[in-house]
Design an enzyme around this catalytic site. Structure first.
Site, PDB file in Angstrom:
ATOM      1  N   CYS A   1       0.804  -1.235   0.000  1.00  0.00           N
ATOM      2  CA  CYS A   1       0.000   0.000   0.000  1.00  0.00           C
ATOM      3  C   CYS A   1       0.837   1.284   0.000  1.00  0.00           C
ATOM      4  O   CYS A   1       0.589   2.161  -0.839  1.00  0.00           O
ATOM      5  CB  CYS A   1      -0.988   0.032   1.159  1.00  0.00           C
ATOM      6  SG  CYS A   1      -1.297  -1.533   1.948  1.00  0.00           S
TER       7      CYS A   1
ATOM      8  N   ARG B   1       6.660 -11.133   5.376  1.00  0.00           N
ATOM      9  CA  ARG B   1       6.060 -11.002   6.702  1.00  0.00           C
ATOM     10  C   ARG B   1       6.651 -12.042   7.622  1.00  0.00           C
ATOM     11  O   ARG B   1       6.895 -13.185   7.213  1.00  0.00           O
ATOM     12  CB  ARG B   1       4.546 -11.197   6.621  1.00  0.00           C
ATOM     13  CG  ARG B   1       3.884 -10.093   5.817  1.00  0.00           C
ATOM     14  CD  ARG B   1       2.392 -10.253   5.768  1.00  0.00           C
ATOM     15  NE  ARG B   1       1.846  -9.240   4.871  1.00  0.00           N
ATOM     16  CZ  ARG B   1       0.574  -9.193   4.490  1.00  0.00           C
ATOM     17  NH1 ARG B   1      -0.275 -10.094   4.950  1.00  0.00           N
ATOM     18  NH2 ARG B   1       0.149  -8.252   3.684  1.00  0.00           N
TER      19      ARG B   1
ATOM     20  N   GLN C   1       1.485 -10.830  -3.679  1.00  0.00           N
ATOM     21  CA  GLN C   1       0.047 -10.555  -3.693  1.00  0.00           C
ATOM     22  C   GLN C   1      -0.381 -10.059  -5.065  1.00  0.00           C
ATOM     23  O   GLN C   1       0.368  -9.343  -5.721  1.00  0.00           O
ATOM     24  CB  GLN C   1      -0.288  -9.457  -2.678  1.00  0.00           C
ATOM     25  CG  GLN C   1      -0.030  -9.832  -1.239  1.00  0.00           C
ATOM     26  CD  GLN C   1      -0.379  -8.680  -0.317  1.00  0.00           C
ATOM     27  OE1 GLN C   1       0.212  -7.609  -0.399  1.00  0.00           O
ATOM     28  NE2 GLN C   1      -1.353  -8.891   0.546  1.00  0.00           N
TER      29      GLN C   1
ATOM     30  N   ASP D   1      -2.145  -7.544  -5.776  1.00  0.00           N
ATOM     31  CA  ASP D   1      -2.603  -6.440  -4.951  1.00  0.00           C
ATOM     32  C   ASP D   1      -3.020  -5.266  -5.824  1.00  0.00           C
ATOM     33  O   ASP D   1      -2.412  -5.014  -6.860  1.00  0.00           O
ATOM     34  CB  ASP D   1      -1.435  -6.012  -4.054  1.00  0.00           C
ATOM     35  CG  ASP D   1      -1.899  -5.383  -2.766  1.00  0.00           C
ATOM     36  OD1 ASP D   1      -3.116  -5.236  -2.582  1.00  0.00           O
ATOM     37  OD2 ASP D   1      -1.027  -5.034  -1.949  1.00  0.00           O
TER      38      ASP D   1
ATOM     39  N   HIS E   1      -4.743  -1.060  -5.375  1.00  0.00           N
ATOM     40  CA  HIS E   1      -5.306   0.006  -4.559  1.00  0.00           C
ATOM     41  C   HIS E   1      -6.063   0.943  -5.470  1.00  0.00           C
ATOM     42  O   HIS E   1      -5.546   1.360  -6.509  1.00  0.00           O
ATOM     43  CB  HIS E   1      -4.200   0.711  -3.777  1.00  0.00           C
ATOM     44  CG  HIS E   1      -3.563  -0.202  -2.775  1.00  0.00           C
ATOM     45  ND1 HIS E   1      -2.465  -0.965  -3.076  1.00  0.00           N
ATOM     46  CD2 HIS E   1      -3.933  -0.525  -1.514  1.00  0.00           C
ATOM     47  CE1 HIS E   1      -2.168  -1.719  -2.022  1.00  0.00           C
ATOM     48  NE2 HIS E   1      -3.034  -1.472  -1.054  1.00  0.00           N
TER      49      HIS E   1
ATOM     50  N   LYS F   1     -15.066  -4.330   5.209  1.00  0.00           N
ATOM     51  CA  LYS F   1     -14.528  -5.107   4.090  1.00  0.00           C
ATOM     52  C   LYS F   1     -15.477  -6.231   3.733  1.00  0.00           C
ATOM     53  O   LYS F   1     -16.355  -6.594   4.521  1.00  0.00           O
ATOM     54  CB  LYS F   1     -13.171  -5.697   4.447  1.00  0.00           C
ATOM     55  CG  LYS F   1     -13.242  -6.705   5.574  1.00  0.00           C
ATOM     56  CD  LYS F   1     -11.930  -7.461   5.731  1.00  0.00           C
ATOM     57  CE  LYS F   1     -12.008  -8.378   6.947  1.00  0.00           C
ATOM     58  NZ  LYS F   1     -10.910  -9.271   7.110  1.00  0.00           N
TER      59      LYS F   1
ATOM     60  N   HIS G   1      -8.302  -1.230  -0.649  1.00  0.00           N
ATOM     61  CA  HIS G   1      -7.298  -2.283  -0.900  1.00  0.00           C
ATOM     62  C   HIS G   1      -8.051  -3.474  -1.473  1.00  0.00           C
ATOM     63  O   HIS G   1      -9.131  -3.805  -0.991  1.00  0.00           O
ATOM     64  CB  HIS G   1      -6.643  -2.790   0.390  1.00  0.00           C
ATOM     65  CG  HIS G   1      -6.102  -1.748   1.286  1.00  0.00           C
ATOM     66  ND1 HIS G   1      -4.761  -1.513   1.395  1.00  0.00           N
ATOM     67  CD2 HIS G   1      -6.702  -0.910   2.153  1.00  0.00           C
ATOM     68  CE1 HIS G   1      -4.558  -0.561   2.305  1.00  0.00           C
ATOM     69  NE2 HIS G   1      -5.726  -0.183   2.773  1.00  0.00           N
TER      70      HIS G   1
END
Ligand code: ZN
Ligand code: ZN
Length: 645
Positions: free
Chosen positions: A337, A366, A384, A386, A388, A472, A518
């Site tokens: 992000c 992580r 990911q 991912d 945004h 979410k 996200h």
């Protein structure tokens, strides 16, 4: 006569003597019900069938048709286990023994570990005690006597439990054979009905779950009302084992985790890498088609950035340690992000540019404890899918719909037909727990619910389950054997736009704060690949299979034609592999089956002459001879349409 009124579920009322038991009521209704009865529900509370009814009661007699009775049934199975263990190992110290999702456990302190042979003996003893139909009897004792009883029996853990947990002067006990449990109950009347169970395994657990306490041995059992239900559960476990992506990952040479590199870090081997390339190509193309922009951001960035984002506060325990370079601290990224935010912030944005959708196959690191790492599903480094989305409030609903629609496309493309949706909302009682205003939350939650309703997607509303920065939706897909996998998430964020001071210039010429979403669909490439392996049990559909066709000459005499077939398949863009080893055809077929290659093209004299191949399909067997050109064209159609089978 002193009577009370019992109201049955169908509304029928019975006048009975005060002190009548639920078992008596069941007998009055029918012999069948009396025989089947397990436990009663009196004014909504589960009670023993033998408990006297003292006042007017709404009563339901539960049998094995009532799921509410299952926990009680399993709890009684835990008692049966303890009774059996005490017969065979009278010196064990008793811990606790509750029902669980698929059965029960009871925990014991014992110096020697329970062996598989011990479990078999215990299981046999349980069947013996069940056949004796021992009653589960409830007794009340004054607390002090209860403690004394366990003290004399040298059951220290039980003394501890009575002293801590017994809130009333009288304490309830249940006895089953030699076993006496301090237990609130209720229980089924006797052991005779407990037949469909199997002891599964032994696991260590600290007493009361606290490190440093004595290490108990928990014996776990599976338990169901009926043998067919137990059999089905055991079958599903077997299926899960057969589909285990860690085993298949090695057998099909897809990926590995290397001791020399460290736990939780994935090595993609050539065949796994090929599947990944196909997955990523689809994903990138689909993102572009849906109006996303593809970006790339660094894997390591200044620690200070993570102070601004707040991750060093609320996410620190999941982050790798910082690295110092030229007196500045850098952080390996746990999330994408902030990188995307920096791209958004790289210049002043106008409302005309919104929505801005930045997507990245972004690799993050992580820190997960080594104990929780699991194949491709729980790892320390992963990529990911991912994205945004930065947009204006009035664009929100369309963006949510776009995300959900994309998630549905992922499921359909990769061959999943059912899914579950959960909507995590705030706890309306505690607005102070959340970033963002009440009004922002209402708007965002409204956008989520309206979108799901409009799209006709059923969902579970979960108040109080949202994280502090926004509501979410999570989508869990169900695999071939009905297991749910949490993958796609659409997550609002009222926190980061504020922390980073994100702005756009509105139509009114003033500065406004954009809304941020996200979004991940696979979750991560690794995790989704693991789910795909298990879903297909390694037998990928043609378009995803790393090797699509194995070309198998029946003998060395036909290797020229086999080479020609392989070359023509390759020229048509198909992934073909020639097996010209000096092996019997049966062995080559067996190997191709083991490698779960979708098609085999067997070639010999007849085929060479007629320009055909004899086609075999993984799982479907022999499909007979086909002209080579026709076979090629057919495979191309399957690949291009991404056919699932
Ligand atoms: Zn109990
Ligand atoms: Zn994010």
């Amino acid at each position: 006569m002193d009577t009370i009124q019992v109201t049955l579920p169908d509304g029928a009322k019975q006048e009975v003597a005060r002190g009548t038991t639920s078992a008596d009521v069941a007998r009055k209704i029918s012999h069948g019900l009396a025989r089947e009865a397990l436990v009663a529900q009196a004014d909504g509370e589960l009670v023993d069938l033998s408990r006297p009814l003292e006042r007017d009661t709404a009563l339901k007699i539960l049998t094995s048709k009532d799921p509410e009775a299952l926990q009680v049934f399993r709890h009684s199975a835990a008692h049966l286990l303890a009774a059996a263990v005490l017969e065979l190992f009278p010196d064990v110290k008793l811990g606790i023994g509750p029902p669980i999702d698929t059965g029960f456990f009871y925990e014991f302190l014992r110096e020697q570990p329970f062996t598989p042979e011990d479990l078999a003996r215990i299981e046999t003893k349980m069947h013996e005690l069940a056949a004796q139909n021992l009653p589960n009897e409830r007794k009340l004792l004054p607390k002090a006597e209860a403690v004394e009883l366990y003290r004399q029996w040298n059951q220290g853990f039980k003394c501890e439990l009575v002293e801590e947990k017994a809130l009333e002067p009288m304490v309830s006990f249940y006895t089953t054979g030699k076993f006496i449990d301090f237990c609130r109950g209720p229980h089924i009347p006797a052991t005779g009905r407990i037949r469909a169970f199997k002891l599964m395994n032994v696991a260590g657990a600290y007493w009361k779950g606290q490190e440093g306490n004595p290490q108990m041995q928990r014996i776990y059992g599976a338990c169901f009302f009926t043998q067919p239900e137990l059999d089905e559960y055991l079958h599903r476990l077997e299926e899960a084992k057969r589909r285990d992506h860690r085993r298949l990952g090695a057998e099909l040479d897809l990926f590995s985790v290397q001791e020399a590199a460290g736990p939780g870090l994935i090595f993609w081997h050539p065949k796994g890498g090929l599947v990944r390339k196909i997955m990523e190509d689809w994903s990138r193309d689909e993102h572009l088609r849906r109006g996303y922009n593809l970006v790339f951001t660094p894997h390591i960035m200044l620690l200070d950035l993570w102070n601004t984002s707040g991750h060093t506060n609320f996410y620190r325990e999941n982050m790798f340690g910082a690295v110092e370079v030229e007196k500045a601290d850098y952080q390996l990224k746990p999330m994408n992000c902030p990188g995307h935010i920096l791209i958004y912030k790289s210049r002043l944005r106008s409302y005309r540019e919104l929505p801005i959708r930045l997507a990245e196959l972004g690799t993050v690191y992580r820190y997960e404890r080594s104990g929780v790492l699991h194949g491709l599903l729980r790892v320390r480094g992963f990529t990911q899918d991912d994205a945004h989305i930065f947009c204006m409030r009035e664009q929100l609903e369309a963006e949510v719909q776009g995300c959900v629609d994309f998630a549905l496309a992922v499921m359909k493309t990769f061959g999943f037909s059912s899914f579950e949706v959960e909507l995590s909302a705030r706890d309306p009682q505690h607005p102070e727990h959340y970033a963002g205003t009440v009004e922002e939350w209402e708007h965002a939650e409204g956008a989520l619910t309206r979108t799901l309703d409009r799209m006709g997607i059923p969902y579970k509303h979960m108040p109080g389950e949202a994280v502090f920065y926004g509501p979410k939706i999570d989508m869990k897909l169900l695999d071939a054997i009905g297991r749910p996998w949490q993958l796609s998430t659409v997550q609002f964020d009222f926190n980061l736009p504020r922390r980073f001071g994100l702005e756009y210039v509105g139509e009114d010429g003033a500065r406004h704060q954009p809304v941020m979403v996200h979004r991940a669909l696979w979750g991560s490439v690794e995790r989704f690949f693991g789910v795909l392996i298990e879903h297909y049990a390694g037998a990928f559909p043609l378009w995803l299979a790393p090797v699509q066709v194995a070309v198998l000459p029946v003998s060395g005499k036909f290797s020229e034609y086999a080479k020609q077939v392989t070359a023509e398949l390759a020229a048509a863009g198909l992934r073909a592999q020639l097996d010209d080893r000096n092996e019997k055809l049966q062995a080559k077929i067996r190997d191709a089956e083991m490698q779960k290659i979708p098609y085999m093209a067997v070639v010999g004299g007849k085929e060479a002459e007629a320009q055909t191949v004899s086609v075999r399909h993984h799982g479907k067997g022999d499909l007979g001879p086909r002209p080579l050109a026709e076979f090629l064209a057919d495979l191309r159609v399957q690949v291009e349409s991404r056919a699932i089978s």
